[in-house]
Design a protein around this motif. Structure first.
Motif, PDB file in Angstrom:
ATOM      1  N   SER A  55       0.825  -1.206   0.000  1.00 54.02           N
ATOM      2  CA  SER A  55       0.000   0.000   0.000  1.00 54.02           C
ATOM      3  C   SER A  55       0.864   1.263   0.000  1.00 54.02           C
ATOM      4  CB  SER A  55      -0.941  -0.017   1.204  1.00 54.02           C
ATOM      5  OG  SER A  55      -1.919   0.979   1.045  1.00 54.02           O
ATOM      6  N   ILE A  56       1.619   1.436  -1.109  1.00 57.98           N
ATOM      7  CA  ILE A  56       2.490   2.616  -1.271  1.00 57.98           C
ATOM      8  C   ILE A  56       2.284   3.190  -2.669  1.00 57.98           C
ATOM      9  CG2 ILE A  56       4.273   1.935   0.375  1.00 57.98           C
ATOM     10  CD1 ILE A  56       5.886   0.848  -2.039  1.00 57.98           C
ATOM     11  N   ARG A  57       2.682   4.490  -2.834  1.00 59.86           N
ATOM     12  CA  ARG A  57       2.378   5.202  -4.086  1.00 59.86           C
ATOM     13  C   ARG A  57       3.460   4.960  -5.145  1.00 59.86           C
ATOM     14  NH1 ARG A  57      -2.201   7.708  -2.573  1.00 59.86           N
ATOM     15  NH2 ARG A  57      -2.486   8.821  -4.534  1.00 59.86           N
ATOM     16  N   LEU A  58       3.358   3.808  -5.785  1.00 63.35           N
ATOM     17  CA  LEU A  58       4.291   3.405  -6.848  1.00 63.35           C
ATOM     18  C   LEU A  58       3.487   2.705  -7.940  1.00 63.35           C
ATOM     19  CD1 LEU A  58       6.961   2.361  -8.217  1.00 63.35           C
ATOM     20  CD2 LEU A  58       7.005   0.564  -6.476  1.00 63.35           C
ATOM     21  N   VAL A  59       3.735   3.098  -9.210  1.00 56.25           N
ATOM     22  CA  VAL A  59       3.115   2.394 -10.337  1.00 56.25           C
ATOM     23  C   VAL A  59       4.169   2.133 -11.410  1.00 56.25           C
ATOM     24  CG1 VAL A  59       0.886   3.548  -9.923  1.00 56.25           C
ATOM     25  CG2 VAL A  59       2.396   4.430 -11.691  1.00 56.25           C
ATOM     26  N   VAL A  60       3.985   1.052 -12.163  1.00 57.85           N
ATOM     27  CA  VAL A  60       4.829   0.777 -13.327  1.00 57.85           C
ATOM     28  C   VAL A  60       3.917   0.654 -14.544  1.00 57.85           C
ATOM     29  CG1 VAL A  60       6.643  -0.342 -11.989  1.00 57.85           C
ATOM     30  CG2 VAL A  60       4.829  -1.742 -12.989  1.00 57.85           C
ATOM     31  N   ILE A  61       4.427   1.122 -15.686  1.00 58.92           N
ATOM     32  CA  ILE A  61       3.602   1.195 -16.899  1.00 58.92           C
ATOM     33  C   ILE A  61       4.450   0.914 -18.139  1.00 58.92           C
ATOM     34  CG2 ILE A  61       2.336   2.820 -18.402  1.00 58.92           C
ATOM     35  CD1 ILE A  61       1.410   4.275 -15.857  1.00 58.92           C
ATOM     36  N   ASP A  62       3.904   0.156 -19.077  1.00 58.98           N
ATOM     37  CA  ASP A  62       4.488   0.055 -20.417  1.00 58.98           C
ATOM     38  C   ASP A  62       3.355  -0.247 -21.388  1.00 58.98           C
ATOM     39  OD1 ASP A  62       5.909  -0.268 -22.718  1.00 58.98           O
ATOM     40  OD2 ASP A  62       7.417  -1.625 -21.870  1.00 58.98           O
ATOM     41  N   THR A  63       2.882   0.786 -22.084  1.00 62.06           N
ATOM     42  CA  THR A  63       1.719   0.630 -22.977  1.00 62.06           C
ATOM     43  C   THR A  63       2.128   0.303 -24.408  1.00 62.06           C
ATOM     44  OG1 THR A  63       1.719   3.014 -23.407  1.00 62.06           O
ATOM     45  CG2 THR A  63       0.282   2.229 -21.645  1.00 62.06           C
ATOM     46  N   ARG A  64       3.436   0.165 -24.650  1.00 68.68           N
ATOM     47  CA  ARG A  64       3.889  -0.052 -26.035  1.00 68.68           C
ATOM     48  C   ARG A  64       3.549  -1.462 -26.522  1.00 68.68           C
ATOM     49  NH1 ARG A  64      10.052   0.868 -25.233  1.00 68.68           N
ATOM     50  NH2 ARG A  64       9.501  -0.616 -23.603  1.00 68.68           N
ATOM     51  N   MET A  65       3.130  -1.561 -27.786  1.00 69.46           N
ATOM     52  CA  MET A  65       2.914  -2.868 -28.401  1.00 69.46           C
ATOM     53  C   MET A  65       4.221  -3.270 -29.084  1.00 69.46           C
ATOM     54  SD  MET A  65      -0.176  -3.619 -27.705  1.00 69.46           S
ATOM     55  CE  MET A  65      -1.248  -2.616 -26.678  1.00 69.46           C
ATOM     56  N   LYS A  66       4.556  -4.554 -28.980  1.00 68.71           N
ATOM     57  CA  LYS A  66       5.815  -5.012 -29.580  1.00 68.71           C
ATOM     58  C   LYS A  66       5.553  -5.857 -30.828  1.00 68.71           C
ATOM     59  CE  LYS A  66       8.570  -3.595 -26.127  1.00 68.71           C
ATOM     60  NZ  LYS A  66       8.761  -4.418 -24.931  1.00 68.71           N
ATOM     61  N   ASN A  67       6.424  -5.681 -31.844  1.00 65.40           N
ATOM     62  CA  ASN A  67       6.401  -6.572 -32.998  1.00 65.40           C
ATOM     63  C   ASN A  67       7.040  -7.907 -32.606  1.00 65.40           C
ATOM     64  OD1 ASN A  67       5.359  -4.652 -34.947  1.00 65.40           O
ATOM     65  ND2 ASN A  67       7.338  -3.615 -34.751  1.00 65.40           N
ATOM     66  N   ASP A  68       6.912  -8.897 -33.486  1.00 65.85           N
ATOM     67  CA  ASP A  68       7.478 -10.214 -33.189  1.00 65.85           C
ATOM     68  C   ASP A  68       8.991 -10.156 -32.956  1.00 65.85           C
ATOM     69  OD1 ASP A  68       5.023 -11.344 -33.312  1.00 65.85           O
ATOM     70  OD2 ASP A  68       5.187 -12.011 -35.403  1.00 65.85           O
ATOM     71  N   ASP A  69       9.660  -9.222 -33.636  1.00 68.09           N
ATOM     72  CA  ASP A  69      11.123  -9.123 -33.478  1.00 68.09           C
ATOM     73  C   ASP A  69      11.525  -8.266 -32.256  1.00 68.09           C
ATOM     74  OD1 ASP A  69      10.496  -6.598 -34.302  1.00 68.09           O
ATOM     75  OD2 ASP A  69      11.754  -6.621 -36.102  1.00 68.09           O
ATOM     76  N   GLY A  70      10.525  -7.858 -31.463  1.00 68.56           N
ATOM     77  CA  GLY A  70      10.844  -7.135 -30.230  1.00 68.56           C
ATOM     78  C   GLY A  70      10.880  -5.617 -30.382  1.00 68.56           C
ATOM     79  N   THR A  71      10.835  -5.124 -31.628  1.00 68.41           N
ATOM     80  CA  THR A  71      10.812  -3.668 -31.830  1.00 68.41           C
ATOM     81  C   THR A  71       9.422  -3.131 -31.498  1.00 68.41           C
ATOM     82  OG1 THR A  71      10.254  -3.967 -34.167  1.00 68.41           O
ATOM     83  CG2 THR A  71      12.589  -3.695 -33.618  1.00 68.41           C
ATOM     84  N   VAL A  72       9.349  -1.825 -31.216  1.00 62.24           N
ATOM     85  CA  VAL A  72       8.073  -1.221 -30.822  1.00 62.24           C
ATOM     86  C   VAL A  72       7.218  -0.917 -32.051  1.00 62.24           C
ATOM     87  CG1 VAL A  72       7.016   0.771 -29.685  1.00 62.24           C
ATOM     88  CG2 VAL A  72       9.098  -0.254 -28.758  1.00 62.24           C
ATOM     89  N   ASP A  73       5.948  -1.311 -31.964  1.00 59.77           N
ATOM     90  CA  ASP A  73       4.978  -1.014 -33.011  1.00 59.77           C
ATOM     91  C   ASP A  73       4.276   0.286 -32.633  1.00 59.77           C
ATOM     92  OD1 ASP A  73       2.939  -0.868 -34.814  1.00 59.77           O
ATOM     93  OD2 ASP A  73       1.973  -2.759 -34.235  1.00 59.77           O
ATOM     94  N   THR A  74       4.601   1.367 -33.341  1.00 58.94           N
ATOM     95  CA  THR A  74       4.067   2.678 -32.962  1.00 58.94           C
ATOM     96  C   THR A  74       2.694   2.966 -33.586  1.00 58.94           C
ATOM     97  OG1 THR A  74       5.321   3.684 -34.754  1.00 58.94           O
ATOM     98  CG2 THR A  74       6.325   3.739 -32.559  1.00 58.94           C
ATOM     99  N   THR A  75       2.132   1.979 -34.323  1.00 58.90           N
ATOM    100  CA  THR A  75       0.810   2.163 -34.910  1.00 58.90           C
ATOM    101  C   THR A  75      -0.195   2.510 -33.807  1.00 58.90           C
ATOM    102  OG1 THR A  75       1.402   0.314 -36.341  1.00 58.90           O
ATOM    103  CG2 THR A  75      -0.851   1.131 -36.521  1.00 58.90           C
ATOM    104  N   GLY A  76      -0.930   3.590 -34.001  1.00 57.39           N
ATOM    105  CA  GLY A  76      -1.948   3.945 -33.019  1.00 57.39           C
ATOM    106  C   GLY A  76      -1.434   4.773 -31.851  1.00 57.39           C
ATOM    107  N   MET A  77      -0.109   4.948 -31.773  1.00 53.10           N
ATOM    108  CA  MET A  77       0.430   5.790 -30.694  1.00 53.10           C
ATOM    109  C   MET A  77       0.384   7.253 -31.120  1.00 53.10           C
ATOM    110  SD  MET A  77       3.747   3.582 -29.395  1.00 53.10           S
ATOM    111  CE  MET A  77       4.210   4.545 -27.955  1.00 53.10           C
ATOM    112  N   THR A  78       0.132   8.161 -30.162  1.00 57.30           N
ATOM    113  CA  THR A  78       0.131   9.584 -30.470  1.00 57.30           C
ATOM    114  C   THR A  78       1.574  10.099 -30.445  1.00 57.30           C
ATOM    115  OG1 THR A  78      -0.013  10.312 -28.179  1.00 57.30           O
ATOM    116  CG2 THR A  78      -2.103   9.777 -29.279  1.00 57.30           C
TER     117      THR A  78
END
Ligand code: ZN
Length: 192
Positions: A55-78
């Motif tokens: 119960s402490i104020r910490l969050v982790v986030i990663d909203t990126r979609m990854k391609n099969d080769d591990g690179t980031v798929d930026t489709t749909g990202m602003t």
């Protein structure tokens, strides 16, 4: 590194207002790393410390979609989202500005199997400390803004089902209390 237990509604820790972090210590950096590992394994795009029983104020986030080769798929990202380095580990995050309206079909690792449309602000600005205790500010919209609002709700003891109409919320809560959780539908779910 270790996978952590994810707490689900109606466990008490999810309803508590989480405590501010006094100092970003090595112990908390390890917790954040383990939370990220747990989130990726689930899989999810965000995880708040109360979801792993802290119960402490910490969050982790990663909203990126990854391609099969591990690179980031930026489709749909602003443009704002693309410009922000993820994963994020945010200590004592605070929303300092909100603008506009949007909605998204949200799911949550603490309410597995349920997906509901939730209203959120479209744009947010936040202040937080990074994992070395340095202040940072972020300005974003898109899925990242939605995810930040969902995770910060967890720090205030709120789940996404608490943002639904009273009728819908009571229906879901009584269903969970009566029958437990359904098998998650992995294709459809956005776990925040
Ligand atoms: Zn959640």
């Amino acid at each position: 590194m270790a996978l952590l237990k994810v707490y689900t509604y109606p466990e008490e820790v999810l309803k508590k207002v989480a405590k501010p972090i006094k100092a970003v210590t090595e112990e908390l950096r390890v917790l954040a790393a383990n939370m990220l590992e747990t989130m990726y394994a689930a899989p999810g795009i965000g995880l708040a410390a109360p979801q792993v029983g802290e119960s402490i104020r910490l969050v982790v986030i990663d909203t990126r979609m990854k391609n099969d080769d591990g690179t980031v798929d930026t489709t749909g990202m602003t443009d704002l989202e693309v410009g922000i380095k993820q994963p994020l580990k945010l200590f004592n995050p605070v929303i300092t500005k909100k603008e506009g309206k949007t909605e998204f079909d949200e799911g949550c690792l603490s309410v597995p199997g349920y997906v509901e449309t939730v209203q959120r602000s479209n744009y947010v600005e936040i202040e937080a400390l990074d994992e070395f205790g340095k202040p940072l500010t972020l300005k974003t919209d898109g899925l990242l803004a939605i995810c930040i609002q969902h995770e910060l709700d967890h720090l205030d003891g709120k789940l996404f089902i608490d943002r639904l109409s009273t009728v819908k919320r009571s229906l879901i809560k009584s269903k969970i209390k009566k029958y437990g959780y359904p098998e998650p539908d992995e294709d459809k779910q956005h776990n925040l």
